[in-house]
Scaffold this motif. Structure first.
Motif, PDB file in Angstrom:
ATOM      1  N   ASN A 145       6.637   2.424  23.476  1.00 55.28           N
ATOM      2  CA  ASN A 145       5.604   2.298  24.498  1.00 55.28           C
ATOM      3  C   ASN A 145       4.240   2.560  23.828  1.00 55.28           C
ATOM      4  N   HIS A 146       3.320   1.613  23.984  1.00 53.56           N
ATOM      5  CA  HIS A 146       2.004   1.713  23.333  1.00 53.56           C
ATOM      6  C   HIS A 146       1.275   3.018  23.698  1.00 53.56           C
ATOM      7  N   LEU A 147       1.442   3.453  24.940  1.00 49.75           N
ATOM      8  CA  LEU A 147       0.764   4.686  25.377  1.00 49.75           C
ATOM      9  C   LEU A 147       1.351   5.905  24.674  1.00 49.75           C
ATOM     10  N   GLU A 148       2.673   5.880  24.489  1.00 50.37           N
ATOM     11  CA  GLU A 148       3.318   6.960  23.761  1.00 50.37           C
ATOM     12  C   GLU A 148       2.813   6.958  22.313  1.00 50.37           C
ATOM     13  N   GLY A 149       2.546   5.759  21.810  1.00 47.00           N
ATOM     14  CA  GLY A 149       1.965   5.647  20.472  1.00 47.00           C
ATOM     15  C   GLY A 149       0.620   6.366  20.415  1.00 47.00           C
ATOM     16  N   HIS A 150      -0.269   6.052  21.363  1.00 49.10           N
ATOM     17  CA  HIS A 150      -1.586   6.722  21.379  1.00 49.10           C
ATOM     18  C   HIS A 150      -1.415   8.237  21.399  1.00 49.10           C
ATOM     19  N   LEU A 151      -0.504   8.682  22.250  1.00 43.75           N
ATOM     20  CA  LEU A 151      -0.275  10.112  22.397  1.00 43.75           C
ATOM     21  C   LEU A 151       0.173  10.731  21.070  1.00 43.75           C
ATOM     22  N   TYR A 152       1.080  10.043  20.396  1.00 42.11           N
ATOM     23  CA  TYR A 152       1.617  10.579  19.138  1.00 42.11           C
ATOM     24  C   TYR A 152       0.648  10.425  17.962  1.00 42.11           C
ATOM     25  N   SER A 153      -0.485   9.770  18.175  1.00 41.51           N
ATOM     26  CA  SER A 153      -1.476   9.726  17.099  1.00 41.51           C
ATOM     27  C   SER A 153      -1.896  11.152  16.733  1.00 41.51           C
ATOM     28  N   ASN A 154      -1.685  12.073  17.647  1.00 39.38           N
ATOM     29  CA  ASN A 154      -2.008  13.478  17.369  1.00 39.38           C
ATOM     30  C   ASN A 154      -0.984  14.168  16.469  1.00 39.38           C
ATOM     31  N   ASP A 162       0.825  -1.223   0.000  1.00 42.89           N
ATOM     32  CA  ASP A 162       0.000   0.000   0.000  1.00 42.89           C
ATOM     33  C   ASP A 162       0.854   1.265   0.000  1.00 42.89           C
ATOM     34  N   SER A 163       2.008   1.190   0.643  1.00 44.56           N
ATOM     35  CA  SER A 163       2.837   2.393   0.810  1.00 44.56           C
ATOM     36  C   SER A 163       3.545   2.776  -0.482  1.00 44.56           C
ATOM     37  N   GLY A 164       3.660   1.810  -1.396  1.00 40.23           N
ATOM     38  CA  GLY A 164       4.401   2.070  -2.639  1.00 40.23           C
ATOM     39  C   GLY A 164       5.906   2.046  -2.413  1.00 40.23           C
ATOM     40  N   ALA A 165       6.332   1.716  -1.207  1.00 39.04           N
ATOM     41  CA  ALA A 165       7.769   1.667  -0.906  1.00 39.04           C
ATOM     42  C   ALA A 165       8.292   0.243  -1.114  1.00 39.04           C
ATOM     43  N   ALA A 166       9.579   0.138  -1.341  1.00 40.53           N
ATOM     44  CA  ALA A 166      10.218  -1.177  -1.438  1.00 40.53           C
ATOM     45  C   ALA A 166      10.957  -1.437  -0.125  1.00 40.53           C
ATOM     46  N   TRP A 167      11.293  -2.701   0.127  1.00 38.21           N
ATOM     47  CA  TRP A 167      12.023  -3.034   1.359  1.00 38.21           C
ATOM     48  C   TRP A 167      13.260  -2.153   1.489  1.00 38.21           C
ATOM     49  N   ASP A 168      13.950  -1.909   0.369  1.00 38.89           N
ATOM     50  CA  ASP A 168      15.204  -1.139   0.407  1.00 38.89           C
ATOM     51  C   ASP A 168      14.992   0.328   0.772  1.00 38.89           C
ATOM     52  N   ASP A 169      13.757   0.810   0.641  1.00 39.10           N
ATOM     53  CA  ASP A 169      13.501   2.220   0.961  1.00 39.10           C
ATOM     54  C   ASP A 169      13.376   2.455   2.474  1.00 39.10           C
ATOM     55  N   LEU A 170      13.113   1.392   3.233  1.00 40.09           N
ATOM     56  CA  LEU A 170      12.863   1.570   4.671  1.00 40.09           C
ATOM     57  C   LEU A 170      14.125   2.033   5.385  1.00 40.09           C
ATOM     58  N   THR A 171      13.917   2.914   6.390  1.00 41.21           N
ATOM     59  CA  THR A 171      15.076   3.405   7.142  1.00 41.21           C
ATOM     60  C   THR A 171      15.096   2.879   8.589  1.00 41.21           C
ATOM     61  N   ALA A 172      13.978   2.359   9.069  1.00 41.09           N
ATOM     62  CA  ALA A 172      13.949   1.834  10.443  1.00 41.09           C
ATOM     63  C   ALA A 172      12.709   0.979  10.656  1.00 41.09           C
ATOM     64  N   LEU A 173      12.768   0.143  11.701  1.00 41.78           N
ATOM     65  CA  LEU A 173      11.619  -0.656  12.149  1.00 41.78           C
ATOM     66  C   LEU A 173      11.149  -0.098  13.481  1.00 41.78           C
ATOM     67  N   ALA A 174       9.841  -0.123  13.702  1.00 44.05           N
ATOM     68  CA  ALA A 174       9.304   0.282  15.006  1.00 44.05           C
ATOM     69  C   ALA A 174       8.319  -0.776  15.441  1.00 44.05           C
ATOM     70  N   VAL A 175       8.278  -1.062  16.726  1.00 47.32           N
ATOM     71  CA  VAL A 175       7.327  -2.063  17.212  1.00 47.32           C
ATOM     72  C   VAL A 175       6.934  -1.756  18.648  1.00 47.32           C
ATOM     73  N   THR A 176       5.684  -2.075  18.992  1.00 47.12           N
ATOM     74  CA  THR A 176       5.217  -1.893  20.366  1.00 47.12           C
ATOM     75  C   THR A 176       5.908  -2.899  21.277  1.00 47.12           C
ATOM     76  N   ARG A 177       6.504  -2.386  22.364  1.00 47.30           N
ATOM     77  CA  ARG A 177       7.198  -3.329  23.264  1.00 47.30           C
ATOM     78  C   ARG A 177       6.425  -3.515  24.573  1.00 47.30           C
ATOM     79  N   GLY A 178       5.378  -2.753  24.800  1.00 46.61           N
ATOM     80  CA  GLY A 178       4.541  -2.861  25.986  1.00 46.61           C
ATOM     81  C   GLY A 178       3.815  -1.548  26.168  1.00 46.61           C
ATOM     82  N   PRO A 179       2.825  -1.442  27.039  1.00 47.39           N
ATOM     83  CA  PRO A 179       2.198  -2.552  27.747  1.00 47.39           C
ATOM     84  C   PRO A 179       1.244  -3.318  26.836  1.00 47.39           C
ATOM     85  N   GLY A 180       0.875  -4.532  27.264  1.00 50.43           N
ATOM     86  CA  GLY A 180      -0.039  -5.350  26.473  1.00 50.43           C
ATOM     87  C   GLY A 180       0.041  -6.804  26.909  1.00 50.43           C
ATOM     88  N   LEU A 181      -0.527  -7.668  26.104  1.00 49.80           N
ATOM     89  CA  LEU A 181      -0.511  -9.097  26.406  1.00 49.80           C
ATOM     90  C   LEU A 181       0.836  -9.675  25.974  1.00 49.80           C
TER      91      LEU A 181
END
Ligand code: KG4
Ligand code: ZN
Length: 364
Positions: free
Chosen positions: A111-120, A66-85
């Motif tokens: 941090n998932h909560l920081e994610g919610h906050l940055y949705s803004n 969907d992004s139209g990007a290729a794997w080689d275009d990516l500059t970083a990975l991000a993932v939720t590390r907590g809180p959660g199940l």
């Protein structure tokens, strides 16, 4: 250009997104498990983690396509590390680590909560936030001195917090719930009223035809004369009990199996009004006390129409609230939070662990 592939699997949504320069959503894919968990009336952790395993690769592939990007275009990975199940978090974290390792990319555990906050901070996320707040770099922002301090109200299934955000990644906790989170209260009351899972949207829908003043449910911790130390704290368990008591008084007792026809719309509307009242009352008070120029509201409960209306009408300074699709769990918000973390602190070590009870790092 920064192009972050973000992954979110903390609860019951398998999500991946590609975020450009911290604010532009190039793609945002969410595979919801709601139908799978509905028969259990809540999230069934083992089923959730197993479904994440099935969905994670197709969801990531869809986000990249969907992004139209290729794997080689990516500059970083991000993932939720907590809180959660724990089991759910592990699926996303290990997938992200494998990709980061394989492609030699930096990874940021978010941090998932920081994610919610940055949705803004997302372009689509802060319609009310002027460009001056969403677009510039952190340095420009801080120099302009206009964005911070911000007041943040996080209202989700597991958290209800008022935070003073003094800069990127700099949080001061002003208050939190002493017991149930706002979303948890919606979910529990939905069950009491015989409404379906997930509870928040079900209560909102039931409340539509109801009278919000039909029942006078409590607004806890609002008598500051005797509860001054709880001025910015919340408590929702008494409200839940008040609804239960009312349901019993109306002749419906789950304990004895007695079932009466309940005025569900009025009960739902009155409960919802009580939650919205305290959320808005305390946020407004905190905004005035701390002299902020702007408020951000985020988290799953921010999808609630009554809360959105009250936020638009009853707060003393302009407030931003993301559109519905960015209020509930998604990976776009994880990507934008990661962008700012990467700028301020650099990447995480590849051996970081998931943290089911992770709290927002706050200054006191
Ligand atoms: O942020 P979120 O998707 O997951 C967590 O991080 O917890 O929030 C989920 C919570 C659930 O409790 C759900 O019932 C509530 O947000 N929620 C709502 C609405 N949509 C979701 N609560 C009230 N009204 C809604 N429209
Ligand atoms: Zn969430």
């Amino acid at each position: 250009m920064s192009l972050i592939l973000a992954i979110e699997t903390s609860c019951d949504e398998t999500a991946a997104a590609v975020i450009e320069d911290g604010h532009r959503i190039r793609s945002n894919v969410v595979a919801s498990q709601i139908e799978l968990h509905r028969p259990y009336g809540g999230v069934y952790p083992e089923i959730a983690s197993r479904q994440h395993v099935y969905d994670i690769v197709p969801v990531i592939e869809a986000a990249l396509a969907d992004s139209g990007a290729a794997w080689d275009d990516l500059t970083a990975l991000a993932v939720t590390r907590g809180p959660g199940l724990a089991g759910s978090l592990l699926v996303g974290a290990n997938t992200a680590k494998a990709i980061a390792w394989g492609r030699g990319l930096p990874i940021i555990g978010v941090n998932h909560l920081e994610g919610h906050l940055y949705s803004n901070w997302l372009d689509e996320g802060g319609k009310i936030v002027p460009a001056a707040i969403t677009r510039p770099s952190p340095a420009e922002l801080d120099a302009a001195g206009r964005a911070f301090p911000l007041l943040v109200l996080i209202v989700s299934g597991g958290h209800t917090e008022i935070i003073l955000m003094e800069g990127h990644g700099r949080y001061r906790l002003l208050g939190a719930t002493l017991d149930d989170a706002a979303g948890e209260a919606f979910d529990k009351v939905a069950r009491l009223l015989g409404l379906s899972y997930p509870g928040g949207p079900a209560v909102q829908k039931a409340a539509e035809g109801g009278n919000p003043t039909a029942f006078d449910f409590p607004r806890a911790l609002t008598n500051y004369a005797i509860q001054a130390e709880h001025r910015f704290n919340f408590s929702f368990s008494g409200l839940k009990t008040a609804v239960l008591r009312q349901v019993r008084e109306l002749g419906n007792d789950p304990a004895t199996g007695t079932v009466a026809t309940l005025p569900v719309a009025d009960l739902a509307a009155s409960f919802q009004a009580a939650v919205v009242d305290v959320l808005v009352m305390k946020t407004a008070d905190a905004a005035r006390t701390h002299g902020v120029a702007r408020i951000c509201v985020c988290g799953g409960v921010a999808a609630n129409k009554a809360l959105r209306q009250a936020v638009a009408e009853r707060l003393p300074v302009p407030a931003s609230i993301p559109p519905f699709f960015l209020c509930t769990d998604n990976a776009a918000m994880i990507g934008t939070a990661a962008h700012y973390r990467l700028l301020s602190e650099g990447p995480s070590a590849l051996d970081f662990d998931v943290e089911p009870d992770l709290a927002l790092q706050v200054e006191r």
